[in-house]
Design a protein around this motif. Structure first.
Motif, PDB file in Angstrom:
ATOM      1  N   CYS A   1       0.921  -1.242  -0.016  1.00 29.05           N
ATOM      2  CA  CYS A   1      -0.023   0.014   0.042  1.00 29.05           C
ATOM      3  C   CYS A   1       1.058   1.207  -0.286  1.00 29.05           C
ATOM      4  CB  CYS A   1      -0.804   0.039   1.363  1.00 29.05           C
ATOM      5  SG  CYS A   1      -1.885   1.380   1.337  1.00 29.05           S
TER       6      CYS A   1
ATOM      7  N   TRP B   1      -5.096  -3.266   7.172  1.00 24.20           N
ATOM      8  CA  TRP B   1      -5.168  -3.984   6.052  1.00 24.20           C
ATOM      9  C   TRP B   1      -6.804  -4.888   6.532  1.00 24.20           C
ATOM     10  CZ3 TRP B   1      -3.647  -3.978   1.312  1.00 24.20           C
ATOM     11  CH2 TRP B   1      -2.395  -3.331   0.971  1.00 24.20           C
TER      12      TRP B   1
ATOM     13  N   ASP C   1      -9.381   7.131   5.969  1.00 26.75           N
ATOM     14  CA  ASP C   1      -9.073   6.831   4.452  1.00 26.75           C
ATOM     15  C   ASP C   1      -9.126   5.380   4.051  1.00 26.75           C
ATOM     16  OD1 ASP C   1      -7.903   9.232   1.951  1.00 26.75           O
ATOM     17  OD2 ASP C   1      -9.788   7.758   2.025  1.00 26.75           O
ATOM     18  N   TRP C   2      -9.549   5.138   3.091  1.00 28.67           N
ATOM     19  CA  TRP C   2      -9.330   3.774   2.186  1.00 28.67           C
ATOM     20  C   TRP C   2      -8.932   3.665   0.993  1.00 28.67           C
ATOM     21  CZ3 TRP C   2     -10.964  -0.611   5.227  1.00 28.67           C
ATOM     22  CH2 TRP C   2     -11.750  -0.325   6.298  1.00 28.67           C
TER      23      TRP C   2
ATOM     24  N   ARG D   1      -5.318   5.830   9.639  1.00 31.44           N
ATOM     25  CA  ARG D   1      -5.850   6.809  10.673  1.00 31.44           C
ATOM     26  C   ARG D   1      -4.972   7.898  10.907  1.00 31.44           C
ATOM     27  NH1 ARG D   1      -9.224   6.988  15.077  1.00 31.44           N
ATOM     28  NH2 ARG D   1      -8.197   7.815  17.049  1.00 31.44           N
TER      29      ARG D   1
ATOM     30  N   TYR E   1     -10.921   4.260  11.343  1.00 33.11           N
ATOM     31  CA  TYR E   1     -10.044   4.577  10.175  1.00 33.11           C
ATOM     32  C   TYR E   1     -10.579   5.641   9.528  1.00 33.11           C
ATOM     33  CZ  TYR E   1      -6.723   1.071  11.472  1.00 33.11           C
ATOM     34  OH  TYR E   1      -6.086   0.196  12.420  1.00 33.11           O
TER      35      TYR E   1
ATOM     36  N   ALA F   1     -13.054  -0.732  11.814  1.00 33.16           N
ATOM     37  CA  ALA F   1     -13.078  -0.167  10.488  1.00 33.16           C
ATOM     38  C   ALA F   1     -13.670   1.434  11.025  1.00 33.16           C
ATOM     39  CB  ALA F   1     -13.912  -0.728   9.830  1.00 33.16           C
TER      40      ALA F   1
ATOM     41  N   PHE G   1      -8.076  -4.388   1.311  1.00 34.62           N
ATOM     42  CA  PHE G   1      -8.215  -2.984   1.177  1.00 34.62           C
ATOM     43  C   PHE G   1      -7.220  -2.321   2.409  1.00 34.62           C
ATOM     44  CE2 PHE G   1     -11.886  -2.084  -1.327  1.00 34.62           C
ATOM     45  CZ  PHE G   1     -12.486  -3.388  -1.057  1.00 34.62           C
ATOM     46  N   CYS G   2      -6.494  -1.375   2.184  1.00 33.48           N
ATOM     47  CA  CYS G   2      -5.579  -0.727   3.014  1.00 33.48           C
ATOM     48  C   CYS G   2      -6.193   0.602   3.465  1.00 33.48           C
ATOM     49  CB  CYS G   2      -4.223  -0.233   2.004  1.00 33.48           C
ATOM     50  SG  CYS G   2      -2.970   1.070   2.937  1.00 33.48           S
ATOM     51  N   THR G   3      -6.038   0.987   4.736  1.00 30.66           N
ATOM     52  CA  THR G   3      -6.649   1.949   5.326  1.00 30.66           C
ATOM     53  C   THR G   3      -5.840   2.938   6.353  1.00 30.66           C
ATOM     54  OG1 THR G   3      -8.699   2.718   6.520  1.00 30.66           O
ATOM     55  CG2 THR G   3      -7.754   0.477   7.196  1.00 30.66           C
TER      56      THR G   3
END
Length: 129
Positions: free
Chosen positions: A22, A36, A118-119, A99, A116, A113, A95-97
């Motif tokens: 990512c 992740w 942004d994704w 915070r 956090y 989830a 998906f990478c996220t």
């Protein structure tokens, strides 16, 4: 506003390994918690692994413990998920996220989830039997 771009997904046989990445742009990665998540067809998104802003704390969901390793390279603004001994049930979009670190945050790895900010768009990982 920066971007999160996942890469490295693909098709792998059961028992094989894969590393997904990512790349984070427009932000200083050292100020962010990373994680992740994954979502299999017909299922809800779930966490796979998370890492604190310092890298000193990590979290793994039970089903990936001992097989997956999350790491971060702040100099490269990149987070990795090394996956080994892959199983067909690991098939999902990953998906990478991130915070942003708040003033009240501790050095922990968040697993929810909703925490956090942004994704990324995700990368497909398919494990064949």
């Amino acid at each position: 506003q920066g971007q999160l771009v996942e890469s490295g997904g693909g098709l792998v046989q059961a028992g094989g390994s894969l590393r997904i990445s990512c790349a984070v742009s427009g932000r200083t990665l050292s100020s962010y918690y990373m994680a992740w998540f994954r979502q299999a067809p017909g299922k809800e998104r779930e966490i796979a692994a998370a890492i604190s802003w310092s890298g000193g704390s990590t979290y793994y969901t039970d089903s990936v413990k001992g097989r997956f390793t999350i790491s971060r390279d702040n100099a490269k603004n990149t987070v990795y998920l090394q996956m080994s001994s892959l199983k067909p049930e690991d098939t999902a979009v990953y998906f990478c996220t991130l915070r942003r670190r708040r003033s009240y945050d501790s050095d922990t790895a968040y697993d929810a989830a909703r925490t956090y900010d942004d994704w990324g768009q995700g990368t497909q990982v398919t494990v064949s039997a």
